[in-house]
Write a protein that holds these residues in place. Structure first.
Motif, PDB file in Angstrom:
ATOM      1  N   LYS A 201     -25.707 -67.581 -64.317  1.00  0.00           N
ATOM      2  CA  LYS A 201     -26.810 -66.694 -63.939  1.00  0.00           C
ATOM      3  C   LYS A 201     -28.134 -67.108 -64.581  1.00  0.00           C
ATOM      4  O   LYS A 201     -29.134 -67.285 -63.868  1.00  0.00           O
ATOM      5  CB  LYS A 201     -26.463 -65.246 -64.276  1.00  0.00           C
ATOM      6  CG  LYS A 201     -27.507 -64.248 -63.787  1.00  0.00           C
ATOM      7  CD  LYS A 201     -27.066 -62.816 -64.042  1.00  0.00           C
ATOM      8  CE  LYS A 201     -28.107 -61.824 -63.532  1.00  0.00           C
ATOM      9  NZ  LYS A 201     -27.656 -60.410 -63.766  1.00  0.00           N
ATOM     10  N   PRO A 202     -28.209 -67.287 -65.903  1.00  0.00           N
ATOM     11  CA  PRO A 202     -29.501 -67.659 -66.503  1.00  0.00           C
ATOM     12  C   PRO A 202     -30.002 -69.043 -66.083  1.00  0.00           C
ATOM     13  O   PRO A 202     -31.206 -69.296 -66.095  1.00  0.00           O
ATOM     14  CB  PRO A 202     -29.244 -67.584 -68.011  1.00  0.00           C
ATOM     15  CG  PRO A 202     -27.770 -67.627 -68.176  1.00  0.00           C
ATOM     16  CD  PRO A 202     -27.190 -67.006 -66.949  1.00  0.00           C
ATOM     17  N   LEU A 203     -29.080 -69.946 -65.699  1.00  0.00           N
ATOM     18  CA  LEU A 203     -29.491 -71.288 -65.269  1.00  0.00           C
ATOM     19  C   LEU A 203     -29.797 -71.351 -63.776  1.00  0.00           C
ATOM     20  O   LEU A 203     -30.221 -72.396 -63.279  1.00  0.00           O
ATOM     21  CB  LEU A 203     -28.391 -72.304 -65.605  1.00  0.00           C
ATOM     22  CG  LEU A 203     -28.198 -72.633 -67.086  1.00  0.00           C
ATOM     23  CD1 LEU A 203     -26.972 -73.510 -67.277  1.00  0.00           C
ATOM     24  CD2 LEU A 203     -29.435 -73.314 -67.660  1.00  0.00           C
ATOM     25  N   GLY A 204     -29.563 -70.260 -63.064  1.00  0.00           N
ATOM     26  CA  GLY A 204     -29.802 -70.278 -61.627  1.00  0.00           C
ATOM     27  C   GLY A 204     -28.774 -71.092 -60.866  1.00  0.00           C
ATOM     28  O   GLY A 204     -29.061 -71.606 -59.778  1.00  0.00           O
ATOM     29  N   MET A 205     -27.567 -71.195 -61.430  1.00  0.00           N
ATOM     30  CA  MET A 205     -26.495 -71.952 -60.769  1.00  0.00           C
ATOM     31  C   MET A 205     -25.817 -71.050 -59.731  1.00  0.00           C
ATOM     32  O   MET A 205     -24.640 -70.694 -59.838  1.00  0.00           O
ATOM     33  CB  MET A 205     -25.497 -72.469 -61.810  1.00  0.00           C
ATOM     34  CG  MET A 205     -26.102 -73.451 -62.799  1.00  0.00           C
ATOM     35  SD  MET A 205     -24.982 -73.943 -64.143  1.00  0.00           S
ATOM     36  CE  MET A 205     -23.726 -74.864 -63.244  1.00  0.00           C
ATOM     37  N   SER A 206     -26.581 -70.698 -58.708  1.00  0.00           N
ATOM     38  CA  SER A 206     -26.139 -69.691 -57.747  1.00  0.00           C
ATOM     39  C   SER A 206     -25.042 -70.179 -56.814  1.00  0.00           C
ATOM     40  O   SER A 206     -24.332 -69.377 -56.203  1.00  0.00           O
ATOM     41  CB  SER A 206     -27.332 -69.215 -56.919  1.00  0.00           C
ATOM     42  OG  SER A 206     -27.929 -70.305 -56.229  1.00  0.00           O
ATOM     43  N   ARG A 207     -24.876 -71.493 -56.692  1.00  0.00           N
ATOM     44  CA  ARG A 207     -23.848 -72.039 -55.816  1.00  0.00           C
ATOM     45  C   ARG A 207     -22.495 -72.172 -56.518  1.00  0.00           C
ATOM     46  O   ARG A 207     -21.465 -72.275 -55.866  1.00  0.00           O
ATOM     47  CB  ARG A 207     -24.272 -73.428 -55.309  1.00  0.00           C
ATOM     48  CG  ARG A 207     -25.449 -73.440 -54.357  1.00  0.00           C
ATOM     49  CD  ARG A 207     -25.036 -73.024 -52.959  1.00  0.00           C
ATOM     50  NE  ARG A 207     -24.059 -73.952 -52.379  1.00  0.00           N
ATOM     51  CZ  ARG A 207     -23.184 -73.608 -51.444  1.00  0.00           C
ATOM     52  NH1 ARG A 207     -23.134 -72.361 -51.007  1.00  0.00           N
ATOM     53  NH2 ARG A 207     -22.347 -74.508 -50.945  1.00  0.00           N
ATOM     54  N   THR A 208     -22.503 -72.175 -57.836  1.00  0.00           N
ATOM     55  CA  THR A 208     -21.311 -72.510 -58.613  1.00  0.00           C
ATOM     56  C   THR A 208     -20.312 -71.362 -58.645  1.00  0.00           C
ATOM     57  O   THR A 208     -20.674 -70.207 -58.873  1.00  0.00           O
ATOM     58  CB  THR A 208     -21.708 -72.920 -60.034  1.00  0.00           C
ATOM     59  OG1 THR A 208     -22.663 -73.988 -59.962  1.00  0.00           O
ATOM     60  CG2 THR A 208     -20.513 -73.390 -60.822  1.00  0.00           C
ATOM     61  N   ILE A 209     -19.028 -71.696 -58.434  1.00  0.00           N
ATOM     62  CA  ILE A 209     -17.949 -70.714 -58.400  1.00  0.00           C
ATOM     63  C   ILE A 209     -16.808 -71.179 -59.305  1.00  0.00           C
ATOM     64  O   ILE A 209     -16.817 -72.309 -59.799  1.00  0.00           O
ATOM     65  CB  ILE A 209     -17.437 -70.479 -56.963  1.00  0.00           C
ATOM     66  CG1 ILE A 209     -16.962 -71.801 -56.337  1.00  0.00           C
ATOM     67  CG2 ILE A 209     -18.534 -69.852 -56.100  1.00  0.00           C
ATOM     68  CD1 ILE A 209     -16.412 -71.664 -54.915  1.00  0.00           C
ATOM     69  N   THR A 210     -15.826 -70.306 -59.490  1.00  0.00           N
ATOM     70  CA  THR A 210     -14.734 -70.631 -60.410  1.00  0.00           C
ATOM     71  C   THR A 210     -13.362 -70.561 -59.755  1.00  0.00           C
ATOM     72  O   THR A 210     -12.352 -70.664 -60.442  1.00  0.00           O
ATOM     73  CB  THR A 210     -14.754 -69.674 -61.622  1.00  0.00           C
ATOM     74  OG1 THR A 210     -14.654 -68.323 -61.150  1.00  0.00           O
ATOM     75  CG2 THR A 210     -16.043 -69.837 -62.432  1.00  0.00           C
ATOM     76  N   SER A 211     -13.315 -70.385 -58.444  1.00  0.00           N
ATOM     77  CA  SER A 211     -12.030 -70.309 -57.752  1.00  0.00           C
ATOM     78  C   SER A 211     -12.182 -70.774 -56.312  1.00  0.00           C
ATOM     79  O   SER A 211     -13.213 -70.528 -55.668  1.00  0.00           O
ATOM     80  CB  SER A 211     -11.506 -68.866 -57.773  1.00  0.00           C
ATOM     81  OG  SER A 211     -10.352 -68.731 -56.957  1.00  0.00           O
ATOM     82  N   THR A 212     -11.149 -71.419 -55.811  1.00  0.00           N
ATOM     83  CA  THR A 212     -11.148 -71.818 -54.400  1.00  0.00           C
ATOM     84  C   THR A 212     -11.188 -70.595 -53.487  1.00  0.00           C
ATOM     85  O   THR A 212     -11.585 -70.700 -52.325  1.00  0.00           O
ATOM     86  CB  THR A 212      -9.899 -72.649 -54.069  1.00  0.00           C
ATOM     87  OG1 THR A 212      -8.723 -71.896 -54.421  1.00  0.00           O
ATOM     88  CG2 THR A 212      -9.890 -73.957 -54.842  1.00  0.00           C
ATOM     89  N   ASP A 213     -10.800 -69.438 -54.009  1.00  0.00           N
ATOM     90  CA  ASP A 213     -10.847 -68.215 -53.215  1.00  0.00           C
ATOM     91  C   ASP A 213     -12.276 -67.860 -52.811  1.00  0.00           C
ATOM     92  O   ASP A 213     -12.479 -67.099 -51.852  1.00  0.00           O
ATOM     93  CB  ASP A 213     -10.243 -67.039 -53.988  1.00  0.00           C
ATOM     94  CG  ASP A 213      -8.744 -67.184 -54.202  1.00  0.00           C
ATOM     95  OD1 ASP A 213      -8.111 -67.985 -53.477  1.00  0.00           O
ATOM     96  OD2 ASP A 213      -8.209 -66.523 -55.112  1.00  0.00           O
TER      97      ASP A 213
END
Length: 505
Positions: A201-213
């Motif tokens: 969130k603070p880095l603006g990594m809006s595309r990044t996710i943590t699960s294939t779901d």
């Protein structure tokens, strides 16, 4: 004052002109991708806090014409480990934990191969691959299994000791899974939620996710290299080992992560990781011998080791911080040169060793080193090295088709068990073949067809990225009764030779 401003501007101009032409970088990266026959690749390059390049090459899949771009998602796999180490560094800086805290004080169910190691393993030990487990040992416990992270950790006690505690190096995904559960215990949040709040969130990594779901749009498809071709395969869910390799990201987002780390945890005057705690991440905790080959082929290489979630070495008088990541059908590689505020991230959607070669070539361009074509060199070497296919060919050559099984077909039917891998059942089908089913990992089910003697070939029900051909031997006791199972599945990552199952029914 006017003279000072002129000199400053002149120096800045010289610095800017020293940077390599982005067109030259772009052309090399494009050619390397094609030479290696990588379907799709995304590359991020940052320098002095700015993005020099964040671009996609090729397509999202061999079966697609959709181009990769800077927003396309790839599995970063073990580059996740730095996020876990950074999360713990943040908690250290906040006074909520200490690096030397014992793991069992947070996870009472944590148990290793002996009581001393169990009692003395610290958070630092989890993050530096020095607890005494072999590289990748025990990974079959989580791979495609339905066990939770906690359930996987509770089985770690069955993983054999490979070297003395803190006296060697064994790359352990299991210990980073454990580190993720420590974060959960301390914060009351899943590691994934804590990482999102602390960094994404603070880095603006809006595309990044943590699960294939959470995959929804603009993502690359994994590919498995075959002997004569490549095959598109499905994404594999890694949620139960996510703290060791579950993050999925893009070139644009990873550029922000690199900028943060190159500035020692600070971005836009916002401290996400206290610099003193970040410094510990890049302090060697586990040293490696530098081979003569590395000394001869890497400029100024004098040391090599592992910090906390990062690989450490030196290159041409600079600190080099690196990490790779291997996922089912994808590879990633990250290379940082903190002294130069330089970082390179390479994401690919196939399992070929292109990433580190092009990253090093890019670094050389910024350091103004001689132009050495690492991509071509390593491509040639990869074709010459003995491969997994060679190991399979050896087994094919040894097969004796004339020799049948020594027992009746129903003698092989039953339930087999081990502490590490739970239960495996063998059932007889109407056509005379067998069905093999792993209770903890149904996706590893297979049909067994006779190979020779008391050995059957494993015909997997679904495609697996890391392995293909394999056999299983039914072991007999002195009374010629089936006593257990022994696997032979040639590959370099998921070790079936650790599966020693005894017959219980």
């Amino acid at each position: 004052m006017k003279q000072y401003s002129f000199i400053t501007l002149f120096c800045l101009t010289l610095i800017a002109s020293a940077q390599p032409d982005t067109q030259v970088l772009d052309e090399y990266l494009s050619k390397a991708r094609k030479d290696w026959e990588v379907p799709g690749m995304a590359v991020a390059i940052v320098k002095d806090g700015e993005i020099v390049l964040a671009k996609g090459y090729g397509t999202k899949a061999l079966t697609s014409k959709e181009p990769v771009n800077g927003e396309t998602l790839f599995a970063i796999a073990s580059n996740t480990k730095a996020f876990i180490a950074s999360s713990l560094a943040k908690l250290v800086a906040e006074g909520k934990i200490k690096w030397t805290d014992r793991v069992i004080d947070y996870l009472p169910y944590f148990e290793l191969y002996d009581s001393y190691t169990t009692t003395h393993t610290t958070i630092e030990d989890l993050l530096s691959h020095r607890v005494g487990l072999g590289t990748f040992s025990g990974d079959l416990m989580w791979y495609k299994s339905e066990l939770t992270a906690e359930e996987v950790i509770k089985k770690v006690r069955y993983v054999p000791q490979a070297y003395d505690f803190r006296a060697g190096y064994g790359y352990s995904n299991l210990m980073f899974i454990t580190a993720g559960e420590v974060i959960k215990k301390v914060t009351g949040k899943e590691w994934s939620d804590y990482v999102k709040e602390s960094f994404f969130k603070p880095l603006g990594m809006s595309r990044t996710i943590t699960s294939t779901d959470d995959l929804s749009d603009n993502y690359a498809m994994p590919h498995k290299p075959m002997q004569e071709k490549q095959e598109v395969i499905d994404w594999v869910n890694w949620d139960n080992m996510g703290a060791a390799g579950g993050i999925i990201s893009s070139a644009n987002d990873m550029a922000q992560w690199m900028i943060l780390n190159l500035n020692r945890g600070v971005i836009n005057e916002d401290t996400l990781i206290d610099p003193s705690a970040h410094n510990i991440l890049w302090t060697p905790h586990n040293n490696h011998v530098v081979s003569l080959s590395a000394q001869d082929n890497l400029i100024g290489r004098h040391f090599s080791g592992y910090g906390l979630g990062w690989g450490l070495s030196d290159y041409d008088g600079n600190l080099m911080v690196t990490h790779g990541g291997g996922y089912d059908g994808m590879y990633s590689y990250q290379m940082l040169i903190p002294d130069q505020k330089l970082g390179v991230m390479v994401l690919t959607n196939t399992m070929k060793g292109l990433s580190s070669a092009v990253a090093l070539w890019v670094v050389d361009r910024f350091l103004e080193n001689p132009d050495r074509d690492y991509s071509s060199e390593r491509l040639k070497a990869s074709k010459e090295n003995a491969s997994q296919a060679d190991a399979i060919d050896e087994r094919l050559a040894e097969r004796n088709k004339k020799v049948g099984p020594t027992l009746g077909k129903r003698e092989y039917v039953g339930t087999y068990e081990s502490g590490m891998h739970g239960q495996v059942t063998i059932t007889l089908r109407d056509d005379g073949t067998y069905n093999m089913n792993f209770a903890d990992a149904p996706k590893l089910s297979a049909t067994l067809t006779h190979w020779h003697y008391n050995i059957w070939q494993i015909n997997w029900d679904e495609t697996h990225a890391w392995f293909d051909f394999g056999t299983v031997q039914f072991l007999l006791d002195n009374n010629l009764k089936v006593s257990g199972l022994q696997f032979d599945v040639p590959n370099h990552d998921i070790f079936f030779d650790e599966v020693n199952l005894r017959k219980i029914d």
